[in-house]
Motif scaffolding. Structure first.
Motif, short mmCIF file in Angstrom:
data_model
loop_
_atom_site.label_atom_id
_atom_site.label_comp_id
_atom_site.label_asym_id
_atom_site.label_seq_id
_atom_site.Cartn_x
_atom_site.Cartn_y
_atom_site.Cartn_z
N TYR A 94 -6.23 2.74 6.76
CA TYR A 94 -5.59 1.84 5.81
C TYR A 94 -5.80 0.41 6.28
CZ TYR A 94 -3.10 5.85 3.84
OH TYR A 94 -2.79 7.04 3.25
N ASN B 54 0.81 -1.21 0.00
CA ASN B 54 0.00 0.00 0.00
C ASN B 54 0.86 1.27 0.00
OD1 ASN B 54 -1.72 2.19 0.55
ND2 ASN B 54 -3.21 0.83 1.50
N VAL B 55 1.04 1.82 -1.17
CA VAL B 55 1.93 2.97 -1.35
C VAL B 55 1.52 4.17 -0.49
CG1 VAL B 55 2.72 4.69 -3.03
CG2 VAL B 55 2.69 2.26 -3.65
N ASP B 56 0.22 4.44 -0.40
CA ASP B 56 -0.22 5.61 0.38
C ASP B 56 0.06 5.43 1.87
OD1 ASP B 56 -1.09 7.10 -1.78
OD2 ASP B 56 -3.03 6.09 -1.80
N ALA B 57 -0.15 4.21 2.36
CA ALA B 57 0.13 3.95 3.78
C ALA B 57 1.61 4.12 4.06
CB ALA B 57 -0.35 2.55 4.15
N MET B 58 2.44 3.59 3.17
CA MET B 58 3.90 3.74 3.35
C MET B 58 4.29 5.20 3.38
SD MET B 58 6.16 0.93 1.36
CE MET B 58 5.27 0.84 -0.16
N ALA C 211 1.12 4.41 13.11
CA ALA C 211 2.13 4.67 12.05
C ALA C 211 2.58 6.12 12.09
CB ALA C 211 1.58 4.29 10.68
N ASP D 29 2.47 7.91 4.12
CA ASP D 29 2.05 8.59 5.34
C ASP D 29 2.91 8.17 6.53
OD1 ASP D 29 0.18 10.11 4.12
OD2 ASP D 29 -1.55 8.90 4.73
N SER D 30 3.20 6.88 6.60
CA SER D 30 4.00 6.37 7.71
C SER D 30 5.43 6.94 7.63
CB SER D 30 4.02 4.84 7.67
OG SER D 30 4.79 4.31 8.71
N LEU D 31 5.97 6.96 6.43
CA LEU D 31 7.35 7.42 6.25
C LEU D 31 7.50 8.90 6.60
CD1 LEU D 31 10.15 6.50 5.33
CD2 LEU D 31 9.56 7.20 3.01
#
Lengths: 355, 355
Positions: free
Chosen positions: B192, A263-267, B148, A269-271
């Protein structure tokens, strides 16, 4: 010392597809033939074997011959008396296996077979166990003369030579390694000795992935040390877990599966919540940027990812070396080796099926 | 709906060690207490349990109470009737296990236990199998409300909720997931949904490693597609192999072992030969730069690496998901689960020993 190189190196690939002279410099020939030229110039007795010599442009073949390299299309002839046999044969693994099997009975005593950027030496070693036994050629050693660059370009200044480190059973003697070291040094190259199992990860084209993951681990380690102030064990756990998950998903479901499942969007936001010392996190900052514009960068994979459904389930985060240790306790080293061979085969076949 | 959050969130860590207000913004409290405040403000019946409430500054505790959160030091009291129990308990895993075991018998019917950034839900689920069975509490679901990000900072705009995807046996019902989704959305957050096994890799601090490895794979994929023009399967094979090797070495030998075994100079030389379209390779270029100055960045690890000797040998490149599949064929799903539990334990213990 007689050295035989198998595989001229694809002129079409280097010149027309990769456009090596423009991108990296140097001039043709590149690949196995460039290695052969270097070794001949260093005073070795060098033979270059390739089945398609007659299709190559005359002026380039001349260049190789003028350097003192003997050319032949006969793999067996080329093998006779060779103390070092270097396989610069094509990626498609069938060809490398076949050439290796053909030459085993004819090599000099205590010869060493080397793979380059096109095949792992451990995979080849495992494949050749039968013929080695049938021919009684346990004297033959296995290592690499991995150029970790394209031979013939200015970037090629080194060879990666595989050692027995990390292996339970040696595949090469010190004398064979010394022969390879001398060959590399006499050709003006720097020598890196690496554990056999790690040569591909460092020398192959995938070094892009290896080095970015490695330096990403360095960047995370520094933030954990200086800012997060978490324990070293926590840092190492997170590094191993993260890379295991990404590796497992690619191995099992391919690149489109990776994009869908992580999940690119989750990554993203988390990043963003982990940019804590911007100036010390150049890779993190660039990673956010790549995640932002991923739709422009790899639209075709995002499209595939939309349609991706995992066919069935398998654990993705199980740490491979601990699984291996556990299995060894359970079934012993010989059965373990069979299981590993099967696993690598499944891995490779699964990935090829998606082509 | 009654929601209980376990763990206030360490003020000392957030304010003095991590310096969150300066680095990320927001104001204390951060962590579990910030989540509790949000949920209470959204109209939920919220309890926050923490054994050390009396040691906290009065004005901060007041802030939590004024938002409508009930505070208690009694984990069991807090559990009674709770439909959602969120564990924001410390990293040290023993504490999270103990709290979870204590509360299981007292939760409301069909309650869901959620871990956050401090523990994998699958590890907890596996640990609690005994008490779930003994207490006949198979109605309890397991998922995550993984922030996250640090709750209470402006970066915290989302929750990662774990689903059954990729699991053979479900750990959570649709109704339980819907409850968590509503809770998150009512608190103004984006949701998510992620496969349970992947939540940690995306949400934990290790996202730095995950995202850099992921975007590194994207960068390599694009160079393979546009410049190297190699087959997709080759690209995927190289990505999976490279990340497996790095992960395995860290899991088995730690960070110092990684540096010693991969050989920084060899990586640097190999990587430089793979700069083929500079403008399209920002991560590769930065990776070269980090490798160049690694001695200044992590001198203490390089010093350790000098002295590193691998104690014994184990295969580093065996692809984990294929090993798991092979084992499942061999021993069935139940025994496989035991083996995986043991492998994770070995993994975690081995890393902790090096602390």
């Amino acid at each position: 010392m007689k050295v035989t190189v198998y595989g001229f190196g694809s002129l079409n690939y280097y010149l027309n597809k990769l456009r090596v002279p423009e991108r990296l410099g140097g001039e043709p020939p590149y690949g196995g033939s460039a290695m052969a030229i270097e070794f001949a110039k260093a005073g070795y007795d060098v033979t270059l074997a390739d089945p398609h010599l007659e299709k190559l442009p005359r002026e380039i073949v001349d260049k190789v011959e003028k350097a003192g390299v003997k050319l032949t299309t006969d793999d067996v002839e080329a093998a006779k008396g060779a103390e070092v046999a270097i396989l610069f044969t094509p990626f498609r693994s069938g060809i490398t296996f076949k050439v290796a099997e053909t030459i085993v009975p004819h090599l000099a005593e205590n010869a060493v077979i080397c793979t380059t950027c096109t095949m792992s030496i451990l995979v080849l070693n495992s494949y050749l166990q039968n013929i080695i036994f049938m021919e009684g050629r346990e004297d033959i050693g296995f290592s690499t003369m991995h150029p970790a660059a394209i031979p013939g370009t200015p970037q090629h200044k080194h060879y990666l030579i595989a050692t027995n480190e990390l292996l339970k059973k040696p595949i090469v003697t010190q004398e064979q390694i010394d022969n390879l070291k001398n060959l590399a040094i006499d050709a003006g190259k720097k020598v890196y000795l690496l554990p056999a199992e790690l040569v591909s990860a460092v020398g192959d084209m995938g070094i892009i992935t290896t080095a970015i993951a490695f330096t990403g681990a360095v960047e995370y380690y520094r933030i954990a040390r200086d800012v997060l102030k978490t324990k070293r064990s926590m840092t190492e756990f997170q590094i191993a877990q993260s890379l295991q998950v990404v590796s497992s998903i690619v191995a099992r479901y391919g690149f489109a599966g990776l994009i869908k499942l992580l999940n690119v969007d989750a990554m993203k936001d988390s990043l963003k919540s982990m940019i804590l010392e911007k100036n010390e996190q150049p890779l993190t900052v660039t990673a956010v940027d790549i995640l932002e514009k991923i739709g422009e960068l790899i639209p075709e994979v995002l499209e595939e990812a939309e349609k991706f459904e995992p066919s069935d389930s398998v654990y993705m985060s199980a740490p491979s070396p601990m699984l291996v240790e556990y299995m060894e306790d359970l079934v012993g080293d010989d059965v373990l080796k069979g299981i590993l061979r099967e696993s690598w085969k499944k891995f490779y076949e699964g990935i090829s099926e998606r082509d």
